[in-house]
Enzyme design. Structure first.
Site, PDB file in Angstrom:
ATOM      1  N   ASP A   1      -4.300   5.080 -35.540  1.00  0.00           N
ATOM      2  CA  ASP A   1      -4.336   4.558 -34.097  1.00  0.00           C
ATOM      3  C   ASP A   1      -5.466   5.681 -33.717  1.00  0.00           C
ATOM      4  O   ASP A   1      -5.746   7.055 -34.010  1.00  0.00           O
ATOM      5  CB  ASP A   1      -2.854   5.660 -33.844  1.00  0.00           C
ATOM      6  CG  ASP A   1      -1.421   4.574 -33.934  1.00  0.00           C
ATOM      7  OD1 ASP A   1      -1.280   3.613 -34.238  1.00  0.00           O
ATOM      8  OD2 ASP A   1      -0.171   5.676 -33.005  1.00  0.00           O
TER       9      ASP A   1
ATOM     10  N   ASP B   1       4.766  -4.028 -33.676  1.00  0.00           N
ATOM     11  CA  ASP B   1       4.063  -2.915 -34.792  1.00  0.00           C
ATOM     12  C   ASP B   1       4.623  -2.842 -36.028  1.00  0.00           C
ATOM     13  O   ASP B   1       5.618  -3.950 -36.233  1.00  0.00           O
ATOM     14  CB  ASP B   1       4.934  -1.848 -33.454  1.00  0.00           C
ATOM     15  CG  ASP B   1       4.109  -0.673 -33.474  1.00  0.00           C
ATOM     16  OD1 ASP B   1       3.004  -0.616 -35.263  1.00  0.00           O
ATOM     17  OD2 ASP B   1       3.606   0.294 -33.332  1.00  0.00           O
TER      18      ASP B   1
END
Length: 819
Positions: free
Chosen positions: A218, A159
């Site tokens: 996302d 991430d």
């Protein structure tokens, strides 16, 4: 020396075989499969569970992958996301699995998963801390990579939170290449998933660094998010291929926020885009329908095709898209995608695809399995938000295969009562080789409705590419509630020399509109009947940032920020049904500060009469107030126009009054402000003193009153808030919100509460990102907030409210509230 075991002759023979194998050219030897030669398939816990991850969950999910048949269908990775470790590294500097969540350690889980014939994935972060505040791997790449390899990890999702980045593409390449090199040094094959949200356009540089890379922010479990991500990822086909894939994020199929049609589109478009198929739902509780969608082997075969080509966009307009994907056996996969809100006929000429010329083509529907033939146009009536996918190949003799018949329909707004009704238009088009005969069409309307056709809904013969068009008058009983009602359109016909009977059906959804109920309400809480905009969608309670959904800021005109409103561009029109029951619309209008342009002219129409107009409003000019008399009007129209379409034009805080209500009645929905910062900091503090951060009152950003709160955030973030002086009852409220404006480095925003006498911490896990110098409302629904096992979130006993902010810059916030 004595040879024990086998005779010498046999041993010599074996050695000869070994030598002959080693002497073969490299291409003739069986090489191990390359990592991610096809898009990875598996499961990740984040979408359904957030931080609530555990050894038990991962093991039970592995069990279900096997027992459900999903493993045999190709799903092999069981991936652990954020929150799996302790908050601090161990004395040796290594990451430590949380012993409460993973009592057997990650290595033990890996052994369990491997014994099932599956593979294990783990989560890391190319920053100092993960998005949830656990240790990141920046500066620890080699140690962490070796730790994961020692545990038996097969997949890494890496991430991008708390990244210390200067924002340059060079920095992204450096940070993600450092982990690539560290993984290589371990000697273990680990699929490397780069998750930097498409920020640095990784498709332009990440081939050879990662095996897949996120191309978007996302995903969320709603149609607007899915549609936006498809639009962003679909044009990137040239950058994908074996071992390097565009990743539009994990799948939401089964999580409950979308319809079955939308979930089928989810899998269809992911397969056409050669995307990784990572399940994001609780498989232990998955319905038969969810398992059926996820397990569609015909679609999985398209996604996993060894040719490894992402489907190319053949056409894209008016919300309709066609994708064309070549397959290794010579077939083509053709997807007809309808992102609009109504049934649409989606078509493509075979000559515009990669199909080789032929007199006819066989179509196999990958959802129904039905086989049909077409002459030169692939066409289907595709439901709203739906996708039809065909495997297509040339067909020598079409006589024995049923012709493809496309059934379409168009329907405007339906109003109940004797003076209302609606008009339905149906089309039946023969795309097959040879005529069809005895054609008729029927409209199956809801009970109590009537549908009267003109002209006759029959035709004796319909040649190739000919269309039967019928208009129907719909009558709907008075008192029919507003809502969505299905109407099935069925064409019956005979085909071929033996006159075989056949039918083709489509479904259109009739939208019945009724007037708003009595009261004063924000217009942004009412869905328009129709909405047209020059650039991207009309945005609710934010400006129109551009072509994508949810890409704007809080509506800001001449420095004044509005929580409510409609973000449009000039060249827009919105229509609302009032039914003669509303009296007034009050709104401020102006050009948004986020993008200079204009001037813009705003006009409010009551039916076809201009009830209020602004005249030209220039960029930077203070908002102009409009008051429109809507008495007796059946329809309200909002039009923003200018000589240069595309100017960001805001309808700020529009309030509609309907029925006989006093001017001082509350505006719905009502908000309950918890912290407004008008008299200082409201006692805000930090939840984790060791992590740092400060607060101070500030007039620089406010959405209520004249002041907000300036928060100096630590790089890794902290929770800001306080225990309430007395428990607050938020029964009846459905969500928590706060407004923020990010500084030079952007920020993540999140909300948590503490409940009950034990002050139990309950947290949502959405981690909403806001770009530098951008603003937004961060929203957390109560049904998205998770408490520890055994604890119920009692909305009547809220003891503390906290917001999370990070990245090491100043963030301005205001009006923490419940609605």
């Amino acid at each position: 020396m004595r040879n024990r075991g086998r005779p010498v002759a046999a041993l010599v023979s074996s050695l000869a075989l070994v030598w002959s194998f080693l002497a073969l050219p490299a291409a003739a030897q069986a090489a191990p499969p390359a990592p991610a030669a096809t898009p990875p398939m598996g499961f990740n816990n984040w979408n359904a569970f957030g931080c609530d991850v555990s050894e038990r969950l991962i093991k039970e999910t592995a069990d279900v992958l096997v027992s459900s048949g999903l493993k045999d269908a190709g799903y092999q990775y069981v991936n652990i996301d954020d929150c799996w470790s302790l908050r601090e590294r161990g004395p040796d500097g290594r990451l430590v699995p949380d012993p409460a969540k993973f009592p057997g350690g990650i290595a033990g889980v890996a052994d369990y998963v491997h014994d099932k014939g599956l593979k294990l994935g783990i989560y890391g972060d190319a920053g100092t801390k993960t998005c949830a505040g656990y240790p990141g791997s920046l500066g620890h790449e080699e140690l962490d990579a070796q730790t994961w390899a020692d545990w038996g990890v097969d997949y890494l999702k890496y991430d991008n939170c708390n990244n210390q980045s200067d924002g340059s593409q060079e920095d992204y390449i450096r940070r993600y290449t450092a982990m690539r090199q560290a993984l290589d040094k371990t000697g273990r094959v680990i699929v490397y998933s780069i998750c930097e949200w498409g920020t640095s356009q990784p498709w332009t540089w990440a081939k050879g660094v990662g095996h897949l890379w996120r191309t978007t922010g996302d995903i969320s479990d709603n149609w607007a998010s899915l549609r936006s991500i498809i639009r962003q990822n679909a044009p990137l086909a040239p950058y994908a291929g074996p071992g390097h894939w565009n990743d539009p994020d994990m799948m939401e199929i089964g999580n409950g926020g979308m319809t079955a049609t939308e979930y089928r589109t989810h899998l269809s478009m992911w397969a056409m885009m050669a995307a990784p198929l990572i399940i994001g739902t609780d498989l232990r509780a998955a319905s038969a329908e969810t398992l059926s969608i996820l397990g569609n082997r015909a679609l999985i075969a398209i996604d996993q095709d060894r040719l490894g080509v992402q489907g190319a966009v053949v056409s894209d307009g008016n919300g309709l898209m066609v994708l064309d994907k070549p397959l290794a056996n010579g077939d083509r996969a053709i997807a007809l995608y309808n992102s609009t809100d109504t049934l649409a006929t989606v078509s493509v000429a075979t000559g515009l695809t990669g199909l080789r010329p032929a007199g006819a083509y066989r179509l196999t529907d990958v959802w129904s399995g039905a086989e049909t033939q077409v002459k030169s146009t692939i066409s289907a009536g595709v439901p709203a938000h739906g996708t039809v996918v065909y495997r297509v190949r040339p067909l020598r003799d079409p006589a024995g295969v049923a012709p493809a018949v496309a059934v379409g329909a168009e329907l405007g707004t339906v109003v109940p009562g004797p003076t209302g009704g609606g008009t339905l238009t149906t089309t039946v088009t023969n795309r097959g080789v040879g005529a069809i005969r005895d054609v008729s069409v029927a409209a199956n309307v809801p009970e109590g409705w009537t549908a009267t056709p003109t002209p006759s809904p029959e035709r004796a013969r319909l040649a190739t590419d000919a269309t039967l068009r019928t208009t129907w008058r719909l009558d709907v009983p008075a008192g029919t509630p507003a809502g969505h009602y299905p109407i099935d359109i069925t064409a019956s016909y005979r085909w071929g020399p033996r006159h075989r009977p056949a039918t083709t059906s489509s479904q259109i959804i009739a939208t019945v509109v009724t007037a708003p109920e009595d009261g004063r309400r924000h217009l942004s809480t009412i869905s328009p009947v129709t909405s047209a905009n020059a650039t991207g969608p009309v945005e609710t309670d934010q400006s129109n940032g551009g072509a994508l959904e949810n890409d704007g800021n809080l509506i800001t005109i001449a420095g004044h920020v509005h929580q409510r409103g409609l973000g449009t561009t000039t060249g827009s029109e919105l229509r609302y049904y009032l039914g003669g029951r509303c009296s007034r619309l009050v709104t401020d209008v102006g050009v948004d500060d986020e993008a200079q342009g204009g001037p813009a002219t705003f006009t409010v129409y009551a039916d076809d009469t201009a009830a209020a107009t602004s005249g030209p409003v220039a960029a930077g000019e203070a908002p102009k107030p409009l008051t429109a008399d809507l008495t007796g009007a059946a329809w309200l129209r909002l039009v923003a126009d200018s000589p240069t379409p595309g100017t960001h034009a805001d309808w700020a805080t529009p309030i509609l009054t309907c029925g006989d209500v006093p001017d001082d009645s509350p505006t719905l929905p009502e908000s309950q402000t918890l912290f407004s910062f008008e008299s200082g900091t409201d006692g805000f503090t930090i939840a984790n003193p060791g992590d740092g951060g400060t607060v101070a009152p500030s007039p620089l950003f406010h959405t209520q009153g004249a002041n907000g709160l300036a928060v100096s955030t630590p790089v890794a973030g902290n929770w800001f808030g306080r225990t309430l002086a007395a428990p607050v009852d938020l029964s009846g409220r459905t969500m928590l919100k706060f407004d923020l404006k990010a500084g030079d480095v952007g920020t993540v925003g999140e909300i948590a509460v503490q409940v009950g006498e034990s002050f139990t911490w309950c947290q949502g896990g959405l981690w909403t990102w806001t770009n530098p110098h951008s603003s937004r409302t961060v929203t957390e629904r109560f049904d998205q907030i998770s408490c520890p096992v055994g604890v119920t979130l009692d909305r009547s006993d809220i003891r503390a409210v906290w917001v999370f902010l990070n990245t090491g810059g100043e963030v301005l916030i205001d009006d923490i509230r419940a609605e």
